[in-house]
Design a protein around this motif. Structure first.
Motif, short mmCIF file in Angstrom:
data_model
loop_
_atom_site.label_atom_id
_atom_site.label_comp_id
_atom_site.label_asym_id
_atom_site.label_seq_id
_atom_site.Cartn_x
_atom_site.Cartn_y
_atom_site.Cartn_z
N LYS A 9 10.22 -47.37 -29.96
CA LYS A 9 11.08 -47.12 -28.80
C LYS A 9 11.02 -48.24 -27.77
CE LYS A 9 9.17 -43.03 -28.22
NZ LYS A 9 8.52 -42.73 -29.52
N LEU A 10 10.25 -49.27 -28.04
CA LEU A 10 10.09 -50.34 -27.07
C LEU A 10 11.42 -51.05 -26.79
CD1 LEU A 10 8.00 -51.82 -25.34
CD2 LEU A 10 7.62 -53.39 -27.27
N ALA A 11 12.19 -51.30 -27.84
CA ALA A 11 13.48 -52.00 -27.65
C ALA A 11 14.42 -51.18 -26.79
CB ALA A 11 14.11 -52.28 -29.01
N PHE A 12 14.37 -49.86 -26.91
CA PHE A 12 15.21 -48.99 -26.08
C PHE A 12 14.87 -49.19 -24.60
CE2 PHE A 12 15.37 -44.92 -23.76
CZ PHE A 12 16.74 -44.66 -23.80
N PHE A 13 13.60 -49.16 -24.26
CA PHE A 13 13.21 -49.29 -22.86
C PHE A 13 13.44 -50.70 -22.33
CE2 PHE A 13 11.04 -45.31 -23.76
CZ PHE A 13 11.20 -44.62 -22.57
N GLU A 14 13.46 -51.69 -23.22
CA GLU A 14 13.70 -53.07 -22.79
C GLU A 14 15.19 -53.41 -22.71
OE1 GLU A 14 11.48 -55.30 -25.64
OE2 GLU A 14 9.59 -55.16 -24.50
N ASP A 15 16.04 -52.52 -23.18
CA ASP A 15 17.50 -52.72 -23.12
C ASP A 15 17.91 -52.76 -21.64
OD1 ASP A 15 20.33 -52.34 -23.08
OD2 ASP A 15 20.25 -51.33 -25.02
N GLN A 16 18.61 -53.83 -21.24
CA GLN A 16 18.98 -53.98 -19.84
C GLN A 16 19.86 -52.85 -19.36
OE1 GLN A 16 17.67 -56.11 -17.76
NE2 GLN A 16 18.87 -55.29 -16.05
N ARG A 17 20.67 -52.28 -20.25
CA ARG A 17 21.52 -51.16 -19.84
C ARG A 17 20.68 -49.93 -19.53
NH1 ARG A 17 25.02 -50.89 -25.12
NH2 ARG A 17 22.89 -51.21 -25.91
N VAL A 18 19.60 -49.72 -20.29
CA VAL A 18 18.68 -48.62 -20.00
C VAL A 18 17.99 -48.86 -18.67
CG1 VAL A 18 16.58 -47.45 -20.76
CG2 VAL A 18 18.36 -48.04 -22.42
N VAL A 19 17.56 -50.10 -18.44
CA VAL A 19 16.91 -50.47 -17.18
C VAL A 19 17.83 -50.15 -16.00
CG1 VAL A 19 16.04 -52.42 -15.81
CG2 VAL A 19 15.47 -52.24 -18.25
N GLU A 20 19.12 -50.46 -16.15
CA GLU A 20 20.07 -50.24 -15.07
C GLU A 20 20.32 -48.76 -14.80
OE1 GLU A 20 23.44 -52.47 -16.32
OE2 GLU A 20 22.53 -54.43 -15.86
N VAL A 21 20.32 -47.93 -15.87
CA VAL A 21 20.49 -46.49 -15.66
C VAL A 21 19.30 -45.94 -14.87
CG1 VAL A 21 20.64 -44.23 -16.77
CG2 VAL A 21 21.93 -46.16 -17.69
N PHE A 22 18.10 -46.32 -15.26
CA PHE A 22 16.93 -45.86 -14.52
C PHE A 22 16.98 -46.36 -13.07
CE2 PHE A 22 14.54 -45.38 -18.70
CZ PHE A 22 14.43 -44.00 -18.58
N ALA A 23 17.40 -47.60 -12.88
CA ALA A 23 17.49 -48.15 -11.53
C ALA A 23 18.49 -47.37 -10.69
CB ALA A 23 17.86 -49.63 -11.59
N ALA A 24 19.59 -46.94 -11.31
CA ALA A 24 20.58 -46.15 -10.58
C ALA A 24 20.00 -44.84 -10.07
CB ALA A 24 21.79 -45.88 -11.47
N HIS A 25 18.94 -44.38 -10.73
CA HIS A 25 18.26 -43.16 -10.30
C HIS A 25 17.05 -43.46 -9.43
CE1 HIS A 25 20.56 -40.24 -12.68
NE2 HIS A 25 20.61 -41.17 -13.62
N GLY A 26 16.84 -44.75 -9.13
CA GLY A 26 15.76 -45.12 -8.23
C GLY A 26 14.45 -45.48 -8.89
N PHE A 27 14.46 -45.76 -10.21
CA PHE A 27 13.21 -46.01 -10.93
C PHE A 27 13.20 -47.38 -11.60
CE2 PHE A 27 13.63 -41.32 -11.11
CZ PHE A 27 12.45 -40.98 -10.45
N ASP A 28 12.04 -48.01 -11.55
CA ASP A 28 11.75 -49.20 -12.34
C ASP A 28 10.73 -48.76 -13.39
OD1 ASP A 28 11.06 -51.64 -13.42
OD2 ASP A 28 9.98 -52.36 -11.65
#
Length: 485
Positions: free
Chosen positions: A172-191
């Protein structure tokens, strides 16, 4: 209970078709969960009966979730009441749906949410749709869908993100490193920052101090971890059946040997016949008319290390079921009966790696000579297809029977619980998980991914067996581990 696919270029499905697909996928999940004591017909009737209760509901987005909850409640508490729930869109004469607050939720008892999520009174998430908020037992669910209202508000410009750390299975590492996934979490206030480890290592030896969540690749590993850390809550945002990455010449050889069947879009390996080859010590160059892979090596599926990796534990679960005369292993007598064969399956491989990413990477790069058959998560193969890393001779082979690996989030802090809820409920994250090869509650999106990339996956996950109980699986793993000493 087949998983249908949409032909390339076909018109987009309407909501009714998507709901039908979600219900069919739900039947597959329930068949996997209850196959030991519920027949396929009984599961089908229960799902259809629960689905019919929502026939008059005008809001359809959450019907599959509510159907799953109703069926699981029926199977686990057969005498419990079944209260019909009707979801309707408010009109001018209707009051808006009342939002559940932390104060009102505190008055409610703990409840079980969809797909095995349990939550105590800290676990409160809003189920937001076009109609407002719908209460599901004592738990409300946050769902962000393109057709069900605006997404949650992003943090104010310049507001710092809350850093949340976790340990995840390597696949699942590649999923969490996907920039689109990063941006969704950021939209919810999380890094969200993660590190990878073998799933069994996560539950046994990895230092989780300071981590907000752990995300092993199976429910047994998660259950062990929950016992160790004293946590009740977990989330299962996606899942993956186990499969074998191989090559066309290998499939043809095994087909000629009567070990492979072609009953659907993807070939299947008769695991009982395969075990027989292993027990007799048959080598590749002993197969009749073998001109494609004349190698003086035992016929074996390559796995990870059962002492550290969940994928190897899933291989052990399938093998133990077959060796135990097609029955889930229970009790010391059955354990001792299957252990000699299990030990041979692992010891004959020699060195094995600690996580699933290594063997699959070798499959992709080294080719047939080094790894003719590699035990993997289906998700790894689909993700490689999306990344255009597969070669024409590569084939996905499904063991018959197989097991389903349920990737399970164990929250260790309140922030970890929020991440688990987002992974389970956010439509954007669910869609991105499908692009990384995982099956989710959005069955239609997974179908779109495999169709777009021409991946031949198993259309029927009915031939799925249960993993042994936590204690039994540990005994079997320890028995294999002891043989290395």
């Amino acid at each position: 209970m087949a998983l249908d696919t949409v032909p390339r270029g076909a018109a987009p499905e309407d909501k009714a078709a998507r709901e039908r697909r979600a219900i069919r996928e739900l039947e597959n999940r329930l068949a996997a969960a209850y196959s030991e004591n519920r027949s396929a017909d009984e599961i089908n009737v229960a799902v259809r009966s629960a689905h019919d209760r929502f026939a008059e509901s005008s809001v359809r987005d959450f019907v599959p979730i509510l159907v799953e909850r109703a069926v699981r409640k029926k199977f686990e508490s057969p005498d419990g009441p079944e209260t019909p729930v009707v979801l309707t869109k408010p009109n001018a004469a209707q009051k808006p749906a009342e939002k559940i607050t932390a104060a009102t939720a505190a008055e409610l008892p703990p409840a079980e949410g969809p797909r095995g999520l349990t939550t105590d009174r800290r676990g409160l998430f809003a189920l937001a749709g076009a109609a407002g908020v719908v209460a599901v037992g004592a738990t409300a669910w946050a769902v962000s869908r393109p057709d069900s209202g605006p997404a949650p508000a992003a943090p104010a410009a310049g507001a710092p993100l809350a850093t949340v750390t976790g340990v995840v299975g390597s696949e699942k590492l590649a999923f969490f490193e996907d920039q689109r996934v990063v941006e969704v979490f950021a939209a919810h206030g999380f890094d969200v920052r993660v590190k990878a480890a073998g799933s069994r290592e996560i539950s046994t030896s990895v230092d989780l101090h300071g981590q907000a969540f752990a995300f092993p690749s199976s429910l047994p590993a998660a259950e062990r971890l929950k016992r160790e850390v004293g946590v009740r809550t977990h989330f299962i945002p996606f899942y993956s059946p186990m499969a074998i990455a191989t090559f066309t010449p290998i499939v043809e050889l095994l087909d000629a040997a009567g070990v492979v069947k072609f009953d659907g879009p993807a070939p299947t390996l008769d695991f009982s016949a395969y075990i027989d080859l292993v027990q007799r010590g048959v080598r590749w160059d002993e197969l009749a008319d073998n001109t494609a892979y004349r190698v003086d090596k035992n016929i074996l599926v390559s796995t990870t290390d059962a002492r550290t990796s969940n994928s190897a534990a899933m291989y052990l679960a399938v093998a133990s079921y077959v060796v135990n005369d097609d029955a889930v292993v229970r009790g010391a007598t059955a354990e001792q009966h299957v252990l000699p064969t299990l030990q041979r399956l692992f010891l004959a491989q020699g060195y094995t790696e600690g996580s699933s990413s290594g063997p699959f990477e070798e499959y992709l790069t080294a080719g047939m000579g080094a790894t003719p058959m590699t035990w993997i998560y289906e998700a790894q193969y689909v993700a490689a297809a999306v990344e255009a890393r597969l070669r024409p001779e590569m084939v996905l082979l499904y063991p018959s029977p197989t097991v389903v690996s349920r990737h399970t989030v164990v929250p260790l802090t309140p922030e970890g619980e929020e991440i688990g809820a987002l992974l389970h409920n956010d439509a954007g994250l669910q869609a991105l998980a499908a692009e990384h090869g995982f099956r989710t509650g959005d069955a239609a999106r997974f179908d779109e991914v495999v169709t777009e990339h021409d991946v031949r996956v198993s259309a029927d996950l009915v031939d799925v067996v249960d993993v042994p109980a936590y204690e039994t699986l540990e005994h079997l793993i320890d028995g294999v581990a002891g043989a290395y000493e």
